[in-house]
Design a protein around this motif. Structure first.
Motif, PDB file in Angstrom:
ATOM      1  N   LEU A 155       0.832  -1.208   0.000  1.00 53.41           N
ATOM      2  CA  LEU A 155       0.000   0.000   0.000  1.00 53.41           C
ATOM      3  C   LEU A 155       0.863   1.253   0.000  1.00 53.41           C
ATOM      4  CD1 LEU A 155      -3.032   1.058   0.382  1.00 53.41           C
ATOM      5  CD2 LEU A 155      -2.287   1.549   2.707  1.00 53.41           C
ATOM      6  N   TRP A 156       1.882   1.260   0.856  1.00 49.61           N
ATOM      7  CA  TRP A 156       2.683   2.476   1.034  1.00 49.61           C
ATOM      8  C   TRP A 156       3.602   2.754  -0.142  1.00 49.61           C
ATOM      9  CZ3 TRP A 156      -0.067   4.628   4.419  1.00 49.61           C
ATOM     10  CH2 TRP A 156      -0.598   3.918   5.499  1.00 49.61           C
ATOM     11  N   GLU A 157       3.833   1.757  -0.992  1.00 50.43           N
ATOM     12  CA  GLU A 157       4.596   2.007  -2.216  1.00 50.43           C
ATOM     13  C   GLU A 157       3.773   2.828  -3.215  1.00 50.43           C
ATOM     14  OE1 GLU A 157       5.728  -1.795  -3.673  1.00 50.43           O
ATOM     15  OE2 GLU A 157       7.364  -2.063  -2.245  1.00 50.43           O
ATOM     16  N   GLN A 158       2.446   2.807  -3.042  1.00 46.85           N
ATOM     17  CA  GLN A 158       1.567   3.496  -3.986  1.00 46.85           C
ATOM     18  C   GLN A 158       0.947   4.760  -3.404  1.00 46.85           C
ATOM     19  OE1 GLN A 158       1.814   2.247  -6.887  1.00 46.85           O
ATOM     20  NE2 GLN A 158       2.638   0.239  -6.340  1.00 46.85           N
ATOM     21  N   LEU A 159       0.724   4.789  -2.092  1.00 51.82           N
ATOM     22  CA  LEU A 159       0.063   5.926  -1.452  1.00 51.82           C
ATOM     23  C   LEU A 159       0.936   6.467  -0.323  1.00 51.82           C
ATOM     24  CD1 LEU A 159      -3.570   4.482  -1.043  1.00 51.82           C
ATOM     25  CD2 LEU A 159      -2.720   5.940  -2.903  1.00 51.82           C
ATOM     26  N   SER A 160       0.955   7.786  -0.184  1.00 50.69           N
ATOM     27  CA  SER A 160       1.651   8.390   0.945  1.00 50.69           C
ATOM     28  C   SER A 160       0.803   8.234   2.204  1.00 50.69           C
ATOM     29  CB  SER A 160       1.920   9.872   0.680  1.00 50.69           C
ATOM     30  OG  SER A 160       0.696  10.599   0.685  1.00 50.69           O
ATOM     31  N   ASN A 161       1.406   8.472   3.353  1.00 51.29           N
ATOM     32  CA  ASN A 161       0.663   8.405   4.611  1.00 51.29           C
ATOM     33  C   ASN A 161      -0.556   9.324   4.572  1.00 51.29           C
ATOM     34  OD1 ASN A 161       2.693   6.722   5.471  1.00 51.29           O
ATOM     35  ND2 ASN A 161       3.604   8.188   6.895  1.00 51.29           N
ATOM     36  N   GLN A 162      -0.347  10.556   4.114  1.00 53.17           N
ATOM     37  CA  GLN A 162      -1.438  11.526   4.106  1.00 53.17           C
ATOM     38  C   GLN A 162      -2.511  11.169   3.089  1.00 53.17           C
ATOM     39  OE1 GLN A 162      -1.613  14.113   6.451  1.00 53.17           O
ATOM     40  NE2 GLN A 162      -3.736  14.051   5.708  1.00 53.17           N
ATOM     41  N   GLU A 163      -2.122  10.643   1.946  1.00 56.82           N
ATOM     42  CA  GLU A 163      -3.114  10.229   0.942  1.00 56.82           C
ATOM     43  C   GLU A 163      -4.012   9.132   1.500  1.00 56.82           C
ATOM     44  OE1 GLU A 163      -0.819  11.084  -3.318  1.00 56.82           O
ATOM     45  OE2 GLU A 163      -0.451   9.208  -2.218  1.00 56.82           O
ATOM     46  N   ASP A 166      -6.368  10.664   4.087  1.00 54.74           N
ATOM     47  CA  ASP A 166      -7.413  11.456   3.424  1.00 54.74           C
ATOM     48  C   ASP A 166      -8.517  10.559   2.864  1.00 54.74           C
ATOM     49  OD1 ASP A 166      -6.071  13.788   4.002  1.00 54.74           O
ATOM     50  OD2 ASP A 166      -5.166  13.987   2.008  1.00 54.74           O
ATOM     51  N   ILE A 167      -8.117   9.412   2.314  1.00 56.18           N
ATOM     52  CA  ILE A 167      -9.103   8.483   1.755  1.00 56.18           C
ATOM     53  C   ILE A 167     -10.018   7.956   2.856  1.00 56.18           C
ATOM     54  CG2 ILE A 167      -9.397   6.208   0.678  1.00 56.18           C
ATOM     55  CD1 ILE A 167      -6.770   6.835  -0.880  1.00 56.18           C
ATOM     56  N   VAL A 168      -9.428   7.561   3.978  1.00 56.55           N
ATOM     57  CA  VAL A 168     -10.228   7.043   5.094  1.00 56.55           C
ATOM     58  C   VAL A 168     -11.145   8.131   5.636  1.00 56.55           C
ATOM     59  CG1 VAL A 168     -10.145   6.086   7.428  1.00 56.55           C
ATOM     60  CG2 VAL A 168      -8.498   5.321   5.710  1.00 56.55           C
ATOM     61  N   GLN A 169     -10.625   9.329   5.774  1.00 55.84           N
ATOM     62  CA  GLN A 169     -11.390  10.428   6.348  1.00 55.84           C
ATOM     63  C   GLN A 169     -12.557  10.861   5.468  1.00 55.84           C
ATOM     64  OE1 GLN A 169     -11.498  11.773   9.186  1.00 55.84           O
ATOM     65  NE2 GLN A 169     -12.719  13.611   8.790  1.00 55.84           N
ATOM     66  N   ASN A 170     -12.393  10.783   4.160  1.00 57.69           N
ATOM     67  CA  ASN A 170     -13.370  11.359   3.238  1.00 57.69           C
ATOM     68  C   ASN A 170     -14.322  10.351   2.610  1.00 57.69           C
ATOM     69  OD1 ASN A 170     -12.314  14.008   3.575  1.00 57.69           O
ATOM     70  ND2 ASN A 170     -10.664  13.535   2.137  1.00 57.69           N
ATOM     71  N   HIS A 171     -14.321   9.123   3.103  1.00 55.91           N
ATOM     72  CA  HIS A 171     -15.218   8.102   2.555  1.00 55.91           C
ATOM     73  C   HIS A 171     -15.901   7.331   3.683  1.00 55.91           C
ATOM     74  CE1 HIS A 171     -12.519   8.867  -0.891  1.00 55.91           C
ATOM     75  NE2 HIS A 171     -13.591   8.589  -1.613  1.00 55.91           N
ATOM     76  N   GLY A 175     -16.311  -0.788   4.172  1.00 57.79           N
ATOM     77  CA  GLY A 175     -15.521  -1.137   2.992  1.00 57.79           C
ATOM     78  C   GLY A 175     -14.311  -0.257   2.774  1.00 57.79           C
ATOM     79  N   ILE A 176     -13.873   0.461   3.805  1.00 58.20           N
ATOM     80  CA  ILE A 176     -12.790   1.425   3.606  1.00 58.20           C
ATOM     81  C   ILE A 176     -11.453   0.745   3.313  1.00 58.20           C
ATOM     82  CG2 ILE A 176     -12.167   1.628   6.051  1.00 58.20           C
ATOM     83  CD1 ILE A 176     -12.300   4.415   3.328  1.00 58.20           C
ATOM     84  N   ALA A 177     -11.190  -0.421   3.908  1.00 51.24           N
ATOM     85  CA  ALA A 177      -9.938  -1.125   3.621  1.00 51.24           C
ATOM     86  C   ALA A 177      -9.901  -1.557   2.162  1.00 51.24           C
ATOM     87  CB  ALA A 177      -9.779  -2.328   4.544  1.00 51.24           C
ATOM     88  N   ARG A 178     -11.034  -2.042   1.668  1.00 51.64           N
ATOM     89  CA  ARG A 178     -11.116  -2.440   0.255  1.00 51.64           C
ATOM     90  C   ARG A 178     -10.890  -1.231  -0.650  1.00 51.64           C
ATOM     91  NH1 ARG A 178     -13.273  -6.822  -2.256  1.00 51.64           N
ATOM     92  NH2 ARG A 178     -14.072  -7.582  -0.275  1.00 51.64           N
ATOM     93  N   ARG A 179     -11.413  -0.077  -0.251  1.00 50.34           N
ATOM     94  CA  ARG A 179     -11.229   1.134  -1.052  1.00 50.34           C
ATOM     95  C   ARG A 179      -9.744   1.517  -1.119  1.00 50.34           C
ATOM     96  NH1 ARG A 179     -14.408   5.342  -2.852  1.00 50.34           N
ATOM     97  NH2 ARG A 179     -16.248   4.506  -1.762  1.00 50.34           N
ATOM     98  N   LEU A 180      -9.045   1.403   0.007  1.00 48.02           N
ATOM     99  CA  LEU A 180      -7.616   1.713   0.020  1.00 48.02           C
ATOM    100  C   LEU A 180      -6.846   0.804  -0.934  1.00 48.02           C
ATOM    101  CD1 LEU A 180      -6.948   2.367   3.815  1.00 48.02           C
ATOM    102  CD2 LEU A 180      -6.609   4.007   1.959  1.00 48.02           C
ATOM    103  N   VAL A 181      -7.185  -0.489  -0.922  1.00 49.33           N
ATOM    104  CA  VAL A 181      -6.532  -1.425  -1.837  1.00 49.33           C
ATOM    105  C   VAL A 181      -6.796  -1.021  -3.287  1.00 49.33           C
ATOM    106  CG1 VAL A 181      -6.485  -3.797  -2.665  1.00 49.33           C
ATOM    107  CG2 VAL A 181      -6.556  -3.352  -0.214  1.00 49.33           C
ATOM    108  N   LYS A 182      -8.036  -0.675  -3.589  1.00 45.12           N
ATOM    109  CA  LYS A 182      -8.387  -0.286  -4.958  1.00 45.12           C
ATOM    110  C   LYS A 182      -7.640   0.968  -5.383  1.00 45.12           C
ATOM    111  CE  LYS A 182     -12.273   0.691  -8.050  1.00 45.12           C
ATOM    112  NZ  LYS A 182     -13.747   0.776  -8.176  1.00 45.12           N
ATOM    113  N   MET A 183      -7.549   1.955  -4.495  1.00 51.19           N
ATOM    114  CA  MET A 183      -6.846   3.189  -4.820  1.00 51.19           C
ATOM    115  C   MET A 183      -5.362   2.918  -5.062  1.00 51.19           C
ATOM    116  SD  MET A 183      -9.169   5.536  -4.884  1.00 51.19           S
ATOM    117  CE  MET A 183      -8.342   7.118  -4.724  1.00 51.19           C
ATOM    118  N   ALA A 184      -4.788   2.004  -4.294  1.00 50.73           N
ATOM    119  CA  ALA A 184      -3.384   1.645  -4.489  1.00 50.73           C
ATOM    120  C   ALA A 184      -3.186   0.959  -5.838  1.00 50.73           C
ATOM    121  CB  ALA A 184      -2.916   0.731  -3.354  1.00 50.73           C
TER     122      ALA A 184
END
Length: 247
Positions: A155-163, A166-171, A175-184
């Motif tokens: 995950l961290w190779e694709q998204l920064s800590n803040q990114e 932000d995804i968790v905060q704004n959604h 299903g938030i873990a699945r969303r993080l995987v998809k965004m990565a």
């Protein structure tokens, strides 16, 4: 490993990172072995924004301080860390300096035939090259601490800590873990100038060349309850999503 070695010697080259979080009386303890990462989302009272705070220390020799640690632990081995294909690796084999397993780099009896040649070192192992000792950090939970993201390096190779925060905060939480995987995965596809849908079609075993395996767990905190809890009843809700390297 000792039991399986005679019939499945490749088990000596199997290893894993491990990331553990424990909450006790308002304190969060993070234990990490390898290059997974724990990130906290904290709300700022003045602005209302949620910032990312990294809570774990990673054991990856791409980090200069980790390379220095390896050199200090192995002063008689000038090749303890090697640059191979523009990637720093321990003995030219593995990026992490600490792990669970990987016994072929911890005990001499597992770094010989019948293990595959590509895993075997030319010189004998005098002492463990990798460590299984975790780095432990402490964090006193505050009312403004909103959630925790536990994720592997995929995950961290694709998204920064803040990114990621932000995804968790704004959604929605569901299903938030699945969303993080998809965004990565979308980020990985973009780097290769391909569509996400095409990346998903790549066959098993080949996907590893496009992105690392991704495991994500998101924990939401009710710090008012957590800080006063004395036993196992903590107000913590979480969800996890794993995208294995073989898929």
């Amino acid at each position: 490993v000792t039991k399986q070695w005679p019939v499945k010697p490749l088990i000596a080259a199997v290893g894993s990172c491990c990331l553990v979080g424990v909450i006790c009386e308002g304190m969060l303890y993070i234990a990490n072995v390898g290059d997974s990462r724990a990130v906290l989302g904290r709300a700022m009272k003045a602005t209302g924004e949620v910032i990312a705070l990294q809570l774990s220390a990673e054991h990856n020799v791409s980090i200069e301080s980790v390379r220095q640690e390896m050199h200090s632990l192995h002063p008689d081995d000038s090749h303890i860390v090697m640059l191979k294909h523009n990637v720093w690796r321990v003995k030219g084999l593995i990026q992490v300096s600490r792990s669970i397993g990987d016994m072929y780099l911890k005990k001499a009896e597992f770094n010989k035939e019948p293990l595959y040649t590509k895993y075997r070192l030319r010189e004998p192992i005098k002492r463990p090259i990798l460590s299984g000792e975790p780095t432990i950090t402490e964090h006193e939970l505050q009312p403004q601490d909103q959630f925790l993201i536990f994720a592997s390096d995929g995950l961290w190779e694709q998204l920064s800590n803040q990114e990621a925060v932000d995804i968790v905060q704004n959604h929605p939480r569901n299903g938030i873990a699945r969303r993080l995987v998809k965004m990565a995965l979308q980020a990985a596809a973009k780097k290769r100038e391909m569509r996400y849908s095409d990346l998903k079609k790549i066959e098993r075993g080949v996907r590893r060349h496009f992105h690392d395996d991704i495991t994500v767990v998101v924990i939401f905190l009710d710090t008012n309850v957590v800080s006063s809890a004395k036993g196992p009843s903590l107000s913590i809700r979480g969800g996890g999503m794993t995208f294995p390297k073989k898929l």
